[in-house]
Motif scaffolding. Sequence first.
Motif, PDB file in Angstrom:
ATOM      1  N   UNK A   1     -16.257  27.582 -20.271  1.00  0.00           N
ATOM      2  CA  UNK A   1     -15.474  26.432 -19.827  1.00  0.00           C
ATOM      3  C   UNK A   1     -16.392  25.347 -19.275  1.00  0.00           C
ATOM      4  N   UNK A   2     -16.072  24.082 -19.601  1.00  0.00           N
ATOM      5  CA  UNK A   2     -16.649  22.954 -18.888  1.00  0.00           C
ATOM      6  C   UNK A   2     -15.634  22.502 -17.840  1.00  0.00           C
TER       7      UNK A   2
ATOM      8  N   UNK B   1     -24.328   4.569 -11.650  1.00  0.00           N
ATOM      9  CA  UNK B   1     -24.862   3.576 -12.592  1.00  0.00           C
ATOM     10  C   UNK B   1     -23.957   3.359 -13.804  1.00  0.00           C
ATOM     11  N   UNK B   2     -22.908   4.187 -13.948  1.00  0.00           N
ATOM     12  CA  UNK B   2     -22.002   4.037 -15.081  1.00  0.00           C
ATOM     13  C   UNK B   2     -22.598   4.432 -16.405  1.00  0.00           C
ATOM     14  N   UNK B   3     -23.779   5.030 -16.386  1.00  0.00           N
ATOM     15  CA  UNK B   3     -24.484   5.409 -17.608  1.00  0.00           C
ATOM     16  C   UNK B   3     -24.582   6.921 -17.736  1.00  0.00           C
ATOM     17  N   UNK B   4     -24.658   7.616 -16.638  1.00  0.00           N
ATOM     18  CA  UNK B   4     -24.850   9.057 -16.662  1.00  0.00           C
ATOM     19  C   UNK B   4     -23.579   9.799 -16.259  1.00  0.00           C
ATOM     20  N   UNK B   5     -23.455  11.002 -16.785  1.00  0.00           N
ATOM     21  CA  UNK B   5     -22.291  11.847 -16.542  1.00  0.00           C
ATOM     22  C   UNK B   5     -22.774  13.230 -16.121  1.00  0.00           C
ATOM     23  N   UNK B   6     -22.132  13.793 -15.118  1.00  0.00           N
ATOM     24  CA  UNK B   6     -22.448  15.150 -14.699  1.00  0.00           C
ATOM     25  C   UNK B   6     -21.225  16.034 -14.810  1.00  0.00           C
ATOM     26  N   UNK B   7     -21.445  17.317 -15.092  1.00  0.00           N
ATOM     27  CA  UNK B   7     -20.350  18.278 -15.142  1.00  0.00           C
ATOM     28  C   UNK B   7     -20.898  19.673 -14.879  1.00  0.00           C
ATOM     29  N   UNK B   8     -19.988  20.607 -14.727  1.00  0.00           N
ATOM     30  CA  UNK B   8     -20.341  22.011 -14.539  1.00  0.00           C
ATOM     31  C   UNK B   8     -19.812  22.799 -15.723  1.00  0.00           C
TER      32      UNK B   8
END
Length: 631
Positions: A154-155, A163-170
């Motif tokens: 699962x994500x 910055x509106x450019x990078x995305x983080x998730x688990x």
Amino acid sequence: MRIIGITVLLALVLAGAASARTPTPFYAIDHHRIDTPKGVQPWLPTYSEDGRTIVFQSQLDGNTWIVPARGGKPRCVTCGFADRPEIHGGFTYLFPDGKRLFVSHELGGTQGVDSGPDADAWVLECAPSVRSCRTHRYLPIDMSEDKGSKFIVQRRTWHLAPDGVHLGWSEIRLDGSLMVVARLRREADRYVAVDQRVVNPPGPTGPGDTSAQGWENGSQLYELKSFADNGRSILALAERALNVDVLKIDLATGRVRRQTANPDWDEDGAISRDERLEVLYSWRTRHRLDALGTIPYIRGFNSYGLTAAVAPYYVSTWPGFQCDLAPWLLPGSGDGGGRLIGQPLNTYGHGLTPGNNLSGQQFWSPDSTSVLLQERTTQRPPAGVNEHVAQKGLVPNRVLIAHIRRHPTKPRRIRQTRVGSWASTPKAYAGTTDSNQTVTLQGTGGGSVTLSYRGTLADGTWSQTYSHYSEDGRTFVDGAVGAARNSQGVWHVDAGVRVSGAHTGRLTGNLVIGPADASGLPTKTGSMVATLDGHTTPDLPKLGACHGALPRRTPVRVRASRRGARVTVAVSAAIAGDRRPVAGAVVRAGGRRLRTDERGRARLRVPAGVDRVRVDAGDTFRRGAARVRGG
């Protein structure tokens, strides 16, 4: 010029020393409410970059709404969009350009087996802007670069970087849990999450690695909770010595700083844009999981299995979420190694219970004075609601804002998020949970600990067995802690550990968690209790509501003394032993009013004969009063 430079440097040093001596006060907090139309129940509200707009998802139908942050009529952005993705209980962020909106599920679907683009998150592009979305287009975000030899269960929990450019998730994998930061690249028909990096603290380099910290890093239920330091860092959930806490990780260097150390569960939250305050979601003061977090000498070498066993029991059903984590306000540096409790940002009763806002830094206003809170009701959801509402519970028809009585501040400059070369790719990363190996580590202060990893998260066993193990040569650990899950989904957690030497204690327990009972709720039998230096923790509680243990309004202590025509008033409060001055409290006497400063003090010129002062410290403290001493 040199003399001036030395003078300025000395002034800065003295100012820093004075600041270090002045504790971060408690603050008076006022709650502001923005009502929403009937049937519109705000979920995970966030601010726009300029702070003028609040955006949220409607819990019942998944539509996106916006409302002016100062109050006004909420307006639906996506109502009538036939191509709107079916999302319930997801994340919503406005991009800094005001023309795009990030939307996603809270918890993604099963991944790793499909060959096409993933559909866990989308970017809604609007023209001319999200506030006036006359034409639109939904573009999926392809995250498939994270796929490799390890199956992704699962994500979950997405965070858009400042910055509106990078995305983080688990993401949950059978070998471990990963925190991923990637760069968003727009293509003709989609966005692609590229340059993906795993920002977990590094695990062991192999079976020959003798670093205790590396092996503890390799088996954690990591979750990325927020970007911090305006894009330079992240806040992460992890365990240190079986204690669920928050870490701050510098993305450029990988340097780790522990933010919290309270023995109960600390999790979601974010640091303010001026970096001076932190909101933490926690069970602190309720003493629910103290048994696992009380003894710091038992390392988290198999924490992934232990946490995966315990956490879903408490936070996978509506009865569990009736005792959800509550928001607490702390200094931006955290809880001082567990010394500070903090202050609740909300108090409960009248049919309301906490809901944790998972959205991270964007629930802070840019001027660091307001926090968007998530609420739930104690009303059981009716039949026929979507799965998200059935599990989490119903939300009131309002946006709740906690306004902190402090001067607005200017946010620190947003930095472009950069991940250093220390971080590996998802394909290269390997957790220890499925490593099928046995490793013995020598304690730096004597003795040893043997670690055993067998199977995967779906069906495996993990243990740590101590033989007079010590890291300081003063306190020693003997015994074992283990977790196991069988193919039917039943968990066993066993502990029989003795602590001796400079500190003494025990951790004893035998838990069986699952399967679900006839009502569909998870079950737990057995107990888990810790004793350290004569203090014994409560057993782990049963599943269910804890409305009576939720934060309530705290009394204030008021002292007033007169010297001539001036009256000096000092306002303070104590929350579970954490005593501090209260700033922003309104003091009234003889027709005069003044707010307390950061030291909790106010000095008023009061007419003779006035011998009483009254204090209003906001919605989370009780009103106070005191007689004026002196003459």
